[in-house]
Design an enzyme around this catalytic site. Structure first.
Site, PDB file in Angstrom:
ATOM      1  N   GLY A   1       6.873  13.680   2.821  1.00 32.60           N
ATOM      2  CA  GLY A   1       5.489  14.506   2.628  1.00 32.60           C
ATOM      3  C   GLY A   1       6.159  15.821   2.835  1.00 32.60           C
ATOM      4  O   GLY A   1       7.292  16.234   3.405  1.00 32.60           O
TER       5      GLY A   1
ATOM      6  N   CYS B   1      12.016   9.863   4.957  1.00 35.41           N
ATOM      7  CA  CYS B   1      12.145  11.228   4.939  1.00 35.41           C
ATOM      8  C   CYS B   1      11.170  12.052   5.903  1.00 35.41           C
ATOM      9  O   CYS B   1      11.471  11.780   7.072  1.00 35.41           O
ATOM     10  CB  CYS B   1      11.754  11.653   3.628  1.00 35.41           C
ATOM     11  SG  CYS B   1      12.324  13.352   3.302  1.00 35.41           S
ATOM     12  N   TYR B   2       9.991  12.556   5.642  1.00 35.42           N
ATOM     13  CA  TYR B   2       8.955  13.233   6.715  1.00 35.42           C
ATOM     14  C   TYR B   2       8.667  12.037   7.690  1.00 35.42           C
ATOM     15  O   TYR B   2       8.601  12.379   8.851  1.00 35.42           O
ATOM     16  CB  TYR B   2       7.741  13.684   6.034  1.00 35.42           C
ATOM     17  CG  TYR B   2       6.887  14.470   6.725  1.00 35.42           C
ATOM     18  CD1 TYR B   2       6.951  15.693   7.150  1.00 35.42           C
ATOM     19  CD2 TYR B   2       5.770  13.750   7.547  1.00 35.42           C
ATOM     20  CE1 TYR B   2       6.237  16.489   7.976  1.00 35.42           C
ATOM     21  CE2 TYR B   2       5.057  14.415   8.332  1.00 35.42           C
ATOM     22  CZ  TYR B   2       5.212  15.756   8.517  1.00 35.42           C
ATOM     23  OH  TYR B   2       4.386  16.223   9.414  1.00 35.42           O
TER      24      TYR B   2
ATOM     25  N   HIS C   1      15.066   8.514  -0.122  1.00 38.33           N
ATOM     26  CA  HIS C   1      14.057   7.973  -0.577  1.00 38.33           C
ATOM     27  C   HIS C   1      14.601   6.601  -1.151  1.00 38.33           C
ATOM     28  O   HIS C   1      15.107   6.557  -2.327  1.00 38.33           O
ATOM     29  CB  HIS C   1      13.343   8.744  -1.808  1.00 38.33           C
ATOM     30  CG  HIS C   1      12.819   9.850  -0.948  1.00 38.33           C
ATOM     31  ND1 HIS C   1      11.381   9.837  -0.806  1.00 38.33           N
ATOM     32  CD2 HIS C   1      13.073  11.202  -0.641  1.00 38.33           C
ATOM     33  CE1 HIS C   1      11.118  10.936  -0.303  1.00 38.33           C
ATOM     34  NE2 HIS C   1      12.053  11.790  -0.132  1.00 38.33           N
TER      35      HIS C   1
ATOM     36  N   GLU D   1      12.612   4.426  -2.489  1.00 40.98           N
ATOM     37  CA  GLU D   1      11.770   3.802  -3.488  1.00 40.98           C
ATOM     38  C   GLU D   1      11.789   4.312  -4.966  1.00 40.98           C
ATOM     39  O   GLU D   1      11.299   3.737  -5.794  1.00 40.98           O
ATOM     40  CB  GLU D   1      10.071   4.317  -3.083  1.00 40.98           C
ATOM     41  CG  GLU D   1      10.064   5.635  -3.117  1.00 40.98           C
ATOM     42  CD  GLU D   1      10.398   6.599  -1.848  1.00 40.98           C
ATOM     43  OE1 GLU D   1      11.276   6.356  -1.130  1.00 40.98           O
ATOM     44  OE2 GLU D   1       9.993   7.757  -1.598  1.00 40.98           O
TER      45      GLU D   1
ATOM     46  N   ASP E   1      -5.386  -3.264 -19.987  1.00 44.60           N
ATOM     47  CA  ASP E   1      -6.023  -3.633 -18.888  1.00 44.60           C
ATOM     48  C   ASP E   1      -7.447  -4.125 -19.145  1.00 44.60           C
ATOM     49  O   ASP E   1      -7.813  -5.015 -18.266  1.00 44.60           O
ATOM     50  CB  ASP E   1      -6.351  -2.179 -17.963  1.00 44.60           C
ATOM     51  CG  ASP E   1      -5.021  -1.264 -18.046  1.00 44.60           C
ATOM     52  OD1 ASP E   1      -4.280  -2.342 -17.991  1.00 44.60           O
ATOM     53  OD2 ASP E   1      -5.059  -0.354 -17.871  1.00 44.60           O
TER      54      ASP E   1
ATOM     55  N   LYS F   1       0.240  -1.441 -13.268  1.00 47.02           N
ATOM     56  CA  LYS F   1       0.429  -1.743 -14.528  1.00 47.02           C
ATOM     57  C   LYS F   1       1.296  -2.871 -14.920  1.00 47.02           C
ATOM     58  O   LYS F   1       0.803  -3.746 -15.432  1.00 47.02           O
ATOM     59  CB  LYS F   1       0.915  -0.629 -15.531  1.00 47.02           C
ATOM     60  CG  LYS F   1       0.530  -0.759 -16.941  1.00 47.02           C
ATOM     61  CD  LYS F   1      -0.650  -0.281 -17.302  1.00 47.02           C
ATOM     62  CE  LYS F   1      -0.931  -0.574 -18.558  1.00 47.02           C
ATOM     63  NZ  LYS F   1      -2.172  -0.065 -18.964  1.00 47.02           N
TER      64      LYS F   1
HETATM   65  P1  XMP Z   1      -1.517  10.872 -18.264  1.00 47.91           P
HETATM   66  O1  XMP Z   1      -2.047  11.380 -19.651  1.00 47.91           O
HETATM   67  O2  XMP Z   1      -2.454  10.904 -17.230  1.00 47.91           O
HETATM   68  O3  XMP Z   1      -1.671   9.094 -18.866  1.00 47.91           O
HETATM   69  O4  XMP Z   1      -0.068  10.976 -18.190  1.00 47.91           O
HETATM   70  C1  XMP Z   1      -1.013   8.244 -17.844  1.00 47.91           C
HETATM   71  C2  XMP Z   1      -1.460   6.867 -18.487  1.00 47.91           C
HETATM   72  O5  XMP Z   1      -2.854   6.631 -18.593  1.00 47.91           O
HETATM   73  C3  XMP Z   1      -3.166   6.331 -19.927  1.00 47.91           C
HETATM   74  N1  XMP Z   1      -4.547   6.881 -19.910  1.00 47.91           N
HETATM   75  C4  XMP Z   1      -5.664   6.530 -19.675  1.00 47.91           C
HETATM   76  N2  XMP Z   1      -5.953   5.004 -19.474  1.00 47.91           N
HETATM   77  N3  XMP Z   1      -8.380   5.639 -19.485  1.00 47.91           N
HETATM   78  C5  XMP Z   1      -7.243   4.840 -19.331  1.00 47.91           C
HETATM   79  O6  XMP Z   1      -7.534   3.491 -19.324  1.00 47.91           O
HETATM   80  C6  XMP Z   1      -8.174   6.772 -19.683  1.00 47.91           C
HETATM   81  O7  XMP Z   1      -9.083   7.648 -19.617  1.00 47.91           O
HETATM   82  C7  XMP Z   1      -6.732   7.317 -19.844  1.00 47.91           C
HETATM   83  N4  XMP Z   1      -6.168   8.611 -20.090  1.00 47.91           N
HETATM   84  C8  XMP Z   1      -4.929   8.347 -20.136  1.00 47.91           C
HETATM   85  C9  XMP Z   1      -2.321   7.132 -20.920  1.00 47.91           C
HETATM   86  O8  XMP Z   1      -2.249   6.753 -22.025  1.00 47.91           O
HETATM   87  C10 XMP Z   1      -0.948   6.923 -20.126  1.00 47.91           C
HETATM   88  O9  XMP Z   1      -0.477   5.576 -20.239  1.00 47.91           O
END
Ligand code: XMP
Length: 521
Positions: free
Chosen positions: A54, A81-82, A166, A168, A224, A366
């Site tokens: 942190g 770390c922190y 770190h 992780e 998802d 994911k």
């Molecule tokens: P960003 O643009 O925030 O995206 O770096 C990270 C990951 O999330 C996806 N993404 C979304 N997935 N609803 C979703 O289910 C959304 O509104 C949304 N916006 C971004 C993006 O494609 C990437 O994989």
């Protein structure tokens, strides 16, 4: 209850990664703000507690300190770390500001080999300003670096450990292994967080929540929502009705691929709704990204409400919200990080929703979602496909969304995708099956509302720009731009300007996340 490790977030950008690495050892781990109520943290019945890094100094006024219950719990503790500095400070050692700090990858010398930190540990990532001057009573120094005489510490009697580096992050060689040894060897957690146990637990909690009632699944075509629907289908069978909405914001052939996959592999017939015109009308003239997301999220729900009424009003709505969505949208009380964007499936929900949500992936990363999808029998093509945001092409069509601009974007995206596929660089695949370092975790085209001058067949053109985005990432929280071969980029650009009407220029996005995000809106 599955054995678990609690991670207390002291404001580190890597806090989620800690939980993720622990889970890679098949031990469940969950993230809590460092000041979460004791009850909340203890509700997962942790076998040990990890305190993240942190910002700031532990000795400054108002600095975040270790909550008393942590030290009273008798549980093994690992401070990173922190987190290590806070442990030293709380137990009577001395932390002080170091003149220059220590940032980046450095060599670690193990001065006392233990099962927790064997002598083979070498390259580690350091990122700290303060240093440990004196260890608290009971601790032994385990390692040092050029700049930090005390870089790791242990008290085997209390099972308290500290790492100034770190473990992780991937840059720390063997870091995941250190976390595994802490979770399994020191905390004694059982490695029971497997796809089968995730499925069994989800099925049980879906049963408990839904009972004999019915649920409606919103399948968007993404990994998802597909895995969420498949999980709920496993739990409640035909009490689930799955609806697939064609928003007009999908990629080429996407609708057909998804409906076929569900029918073939799960025997689940999706109800297809053609809402292209409705979405187009709602989005007319809208250019603000957050507004687009809100409108789309709201439309989605309204359409499902209409479907639900037709289907005799199921009480539940299945959503494919995953853990990073929850953390990034700050929709949960479990993280201290800033809100980045409103994700369609979390923040975009209208207040007066008439459904109760079923979110079986809410605590999954994911990669866990994909593995669960495979274990449920979904086809690899669907499970390992690249992520696609809920608002679809709307957040890749910058500026006003029109059918013409969407057609143009779709065609450019299809060229990028097919060229990457032909080059074997498209699909995200599990680490152990990875064959090439440049395989893109996500790649897509973005249409920019910017016109530039070009020349085609001696004629001046004044047309829009396509930006290509291709990233490598493991967790989508951080990402790097893919170092695609120049010849491949040249071919893609050439094909786009030749085959896609309305585009006369192609650019390649070479920004990492952070500071950029993966999507442009
Ligand atoms: P960003 O643009 O925030 O995206 O770096 C990270 C990951 O999330 C996806 N993404 C979304 N997935 N609803 C979703 O289910 C959304 O509104 C949304 N916006 C971004 C993006 O494609 C990437 O994989």
């Amino acid at each position: 209850m599955t054995d678990a490790i609690a991670v207390l977030d002291f404001g580190s950008q890597y806090a989620q990664l800690i939980a993720r690495r622990v889970r890679e050892s098949n031990v469940y781990s969950e993230l809590f703000p460092c000041d979460a109520p004791e009850q909340q943290v203890m509700s997962i019945n942790p076998k040990g507690i990890i305190m993240s890094g942190g910002p700031g100094s532990v000795f400054q006024p108002g600095a975040r300190q270790i909550p008393a219950y942590v030290l009273q719990s008798g549980l093994p503790i690992l401070g990173i770390c922190y987190g290590m500095q806070a442990l030293v400070h709380a137990l009577g050692g001395t932390v002080s500001a170091s003149p220059e700090g220590e940032y980046g990858i450095t060599s670690l010398e193990v001065v006392k080999a233990t099962t927790f930190l064997p002598a083979s540990q070498q390259q580690v990532l350091m990122s700290h300003g303060d240093t440990i001057e004196e260890l608290p009573p009971g601790f032994t120094n385990l390692a040092r670096t050029g700049k930090s005489p005390i870089a790791a510490m242990g008290d085997p009697h209390r099972n308290y450990y500290g790492l100034l580096f770190h473990p992780e992050v991937r840059h720390t060689q063997g870091g995941a292994e250190i976390l595994r040894r802490f979770a399994i060897d020191i905390c004694g957690a059982k490695a029971e967080w497997t796809p089968e146990s995730i499925i069994n637990q989800s099925v049980e909690s879906i049963h408990q929540q839904v009972g004999a009632r019915r649920a409606l699944a919103a399948v968007s075509g993404g990994v998802d929502s597909s895995v969420a629907a498949a999980l709920v289908h496993r739990a409640i069978g035909d009490q689930l009705v799955a609806v697939f909405v064609d928003t007009g914001l999908l990629r080429k052939h996407e609708g057909l691929q998804v409906t076929q996959a569900f029918k073939e592999y799960l025997g689940l017939e999706l109800i297809a709704v053609d809402a292209r015109q409705e979405f187009m009308d709602a989005l007319r003239g809208i250019i603000d990204p957050e507004e687009k997301r809100k409108i789309i999220g709201e439309r989605f729900i309204r359409i499902f409400e209409a479907q639900a009424r037709q289907l005799g009003l199921p009480e539940f709505l299945v959503q494919g919200t995953i853990y990073p969505d929850v953390v990034e949208s700050r929709a949960s009380d479990r993280s201290k990080s800033d809100r980045i964007k409103t994700h369609h499936n979390v923040g975009g929900l209208p207040d007066q929703m008439q459904f109760e949500l079923v979110e079986p992936l809410r605590y999954l990363f994911k990669d866990e979602v994909r593995v669960v999808g495979e274990a449920l029998g979904l086809p690899p093509d669907l499970v390992w496909r690249q992520p696609f945001p809920g608002p679809g092409l709307a957040v890749r069509c910058l500026g006003e969304i029109t059918p013409e601009r969407l057609t143009c974007l779709r065609a450019a995206d299809e060229i990028l995708t097919s060229e990457l596929r032909a080059a074997g660089l498209l699909n995200i695949i599990p680490k152990e099956r990875l064959t090439t370092a440049t395989a893109t975790a996500q790649a897509f085209a973005v249409l920019l509302p910017v016109q530039s001058v070009g020349v085609m067949g001696d004629q001046r053109t004044y047309e829009e720009v396509i930006a290509l985005r291709a990233v490598t990432t493991e967790d989508f929280m951080t990402a790097d731009w893919a170092r695609l071969p120049h010849d491949l980029l040249a071919r893609i650009a050439n094909r786009i300007v030749n085959e896609v009407g309305g585009v006369n220029r192609v650019v390649y996005d070479i920004t990492a996340k952070p500071p950029a995000t993966i999507e442009w809106e």
